[in-house]
Design an enzyme around this catalytic site. Structure first.
Site, mmCIF file in Angstrom:
data_model
loop_
_atom_site.group_PDB
_atom_site.id
_atom_site.type_symbol
_atom_site.label_atom_id
_atom_site.label_comp_id
_atom_site.label_asym_id
_atom_site.label_seq_id
_atom_site.Cartn_x
_atom_site.Cartn_y
_atom_site.Cartn_z
ATOM 1 N N ASP A 10 55.832 10.025 -84.736
ATOM 2 C CA ASP A 10 54.481 10.079 -85.312
ATOM 3 C C ASP A 10 53.409 9.505 -84.387
ATOM 4 O OD1 ASP A 10 55.653 11.157 -87.608
ATOM 5 O OD2 ASP A 10 55.969 9.170 -88.480
ATOM 6 N N LYS A 35 52.115 13.650 -81.297
ATOM 7 C CA LYS A 35 52.603 14.694 -80.376
ATOM 8 C C LYS A 35 51.992 16.055 -80.692
ATOM 9 C CE LYS A 35 56.793 13.658 -81.752
ATOM 10 N NZ LYS A 35 56.586 12.404 -82.480
ATOM 11 N N GLY A 76 57.177 16.076 -88.453
ATOM 12 C CA GLY A 76 55.943 16.473 -89.134
ATOM 13 C C GLY A 76 54.838 16.308 -88.113
ATOM 14 N N HIS A 77 54.354 17.394 -87.582
ATOM 15 C CA HIS A 77 53.366 17.344 -86.503
ATOM 16 C C HIS A 77 52.028 17.862 -87.028
ATOM 17 C CE1 HIS A 77 56.797 17.461 -83.309
ATOM 18 N NE2 HIS A 77 56.857 16.425 -84.106
ATOM 19 N N GLN A 81 60.448 13.510 -83.110
ATOM 20 C CA GLN A 81 60.856 12.111 -83.265
ATOM 21 C C GLN A 81 60.340 11.284 -82.076
ATOM 22 O OE1 GLN A 81 63.637 14.636 -84.031
ATOM 23 N NE2 GLN A 81 62.396 14.595 -85.835
#
Ligand code: GDP
Ligand code: IMO
Ligand code: MG
Length: 432
Positions: free
Chosen positions: A14, A17, A41-42, A226
């Site tokens: 988080d 990225k 979750g991007h 990650q």
């Protein structure tokens, strides 16, 4: 000049990225995911509009760009199709046509999710705090050589045989070890039949296409998920994810030679966060931590869980820089630290035996024994939010960035000052 860039998370995930991959993607011939799954979750914000991507590479908002999912990714077809549908509903064009998936990707099926959740429930207080998406069990199947892989979908009989064998193993565990609901064979097969016709046309020889694009001089962007401290080998094991999240994993996970990875861009949050269980030496339990969480909106983009917040850990970053070979850092969320009286940087630790270390040790037990040693600096009161040039940053913010460079031993190439694509400072362009 770097032709290809690997973007990786340098902390516990988080870091931002997705935002940076989306920003860099413009110039490229493709964006490639190489590990993880829909545990990621991007978040992308373009012109104020927010998109959260879980499995689809963060280049998809660029209209004509092709995105690739390499063999190192565990693919949930259900999550994939759901995400495609969401994007299409939001007006993104030709998503399915622009998505190419390696047939060697292991699939995440309902029994992986059931196992992930049942195991976490059985662990009680010792739980890892997984995303519950079946990631760990899917990777276990891969190394145990019993995965249903994306390419297997072409032969339903073969799939049925594998599912049957796997369920024979897992239903015993679910029922007798965890007292959980078993998974029904027919339901799994119905699900597979329901997505098969949409998934098969997306299968593609990703490795060959990337090789050819590289040969023609097209730029490629490899998108990590990650973060380094969640890496299966080098992270705070066992409180880690089940894949290698390092830059080097881009080679095996995308199927490209390591020489193609010309530049490693380490995404680094200006402070530290972690979601899920496990040791976190610079964690703050006071109002300062709560302030970072509030101003940084530190809630998981996949699970909505509150992220734990703490000071910048340069000794952990040093580890990340070494094992990823970080060429340049992008410091994100600098704006979240606006208005603080003072800021702290962890430069090393007093270990459980009383000795000193200037680099994060491996594994949860050793990290749990680390007491941080801090350096304190003056904060800055002027806002950095939305600042687009380095010169316009407050002097104390520049000092903070300089000190991070000195202690960590890698240059700051970019700074992010807001969630929007445009809220970005370039010091040394990674592609230049
Ligand atoms: P990822 O998993 O590394 O892509 O990061 P996430 O998207 O899970 O979390 C990063 C969060 O911070 C998202 O909500 C982003 O919109 C947001 N974000 C990214 N960069 C910045 C920044 O520079 N400033 C602020 N305030 N928010 C940012
Ligand atoms: P992005 O790509 C932050 C964490 C989970 C848990 C551990 C294992 O958005 O940075 P898993 O479901 O992978 O078996 O969970 O890893 N985790 C993440 N934390 N960002 C992520 O992805 C994460 N993906 C997994 O919270 O602690
Ligand atoms: Mg995330």
């Amino acid at each position: 000049m770097a032709q290809n860039i690997v973007v990786i998370g340098s902390q516990w995930g988080d870091e931002g990225k997705g935002k940076i991959v989306d920003w860099l993607a413009e110039q490229t011939g493709g964006v490639v995911r190489f590990q993880g799954g829909h545990n990621a979750g991007h978040t992308l914000v373009v012109g104020g509009k927010k998109t959260v991507l879980r499995l689809i590479p963060s280049g998809i908002l660029h209209e004509n760009l092709t995105c690739y999912i390499g063999s190192g990714v565990v693919v949930s077809p259900e999550a994939l199709l759901g995400e495609i549908d969401e994007l299409v509903a939001a007006g993104v064009k030709n998503v399915e046509q622009r998505l190419k998936i390696a047939p060697t990707c292991p699939l995440i099926l309902p029994y992986h999710i059931a196992l992930d959740q049942a195991r976490e429930a059985s662990r009680g207080a010792g739980k890892i705090g997984t995303t519950g998406r079946g990631i760990g069990p899917a990777y276990e199947d891969k190394v145990a050589r019993r995965s249903v892989r994306a390419g297997d979908l072409a032969d339903l009989d073969k799939v049925a045989e594998k599912v049957k064998t796997n369920l024979a193993l897992y239903n015993v565990q679910l029922k007798h070890l965890h007292g959980a609901q078993t998974v029904d064979f027919d339901e799994v097969m119905d699900k597979i039949r329901s997505f098969r016709d949409r998934v098969l046309p997306m299968l593609h020889d990703v490795a060959n296409t990337l090789y050819e694009k590289n040969r023609k001089g097209e730029k490629l962007l490899f998108e990590g998920a990650q973060g380094t401290l969640l890496d299966i080998d080098y992270g705070t094991y066992p409180f880690v994810t089940s894949s290698n999240c390092l830059a080097g994993a881009a080679s095996a996970g995308a199927g490209v030679p390591p020489q193609m990875l010309n530049y490693v861009l380490g995404i680094v949050k200006a402070y530290t966060t972690r979601v899920g269980s496990g040791p976190f030496p610079t964690e703050l339990f006071d109002d300062i931590g709560a302030g970072l969480a509030e101003r940084g909106h530190e809630f998981g983009s996949v699970t909505g869980r509150a992220r734990r917040c703490g000071w910048f850990d340069a000794a952990a970053l040093k580890r990340s820089i070494q094992i990823n070979g970080i060429t340049g850092m992008c410091i994100t969320k600098l704006d979240v630290m606006d208005g603080m009286d003072e800021v702290k940087i962890c430069t090393g630790y007093t270990l459980a035996d009383g000795s000193h270390s200037d680099i994060l040790p491996f594994g949860a037990d050793a990290v749990a024994g680390c007491t941080p040693v801090y350096e304190t600096m003056a904060g800055w009161k002027e806002p950095t939010f939305g600042v687009k040039s380095y010169d316009k940053l407050p002097e104390n913010a520049k000092r903070y960035l300089k000190r991070i460079e000195e202690v960590c031993g890698a240059p700051v190439a970019m700074v992010s000052t807001g969630p929007d694509r445009e809220e970005t400072i370039v010091i040394q362009h990674p592609f230049a």
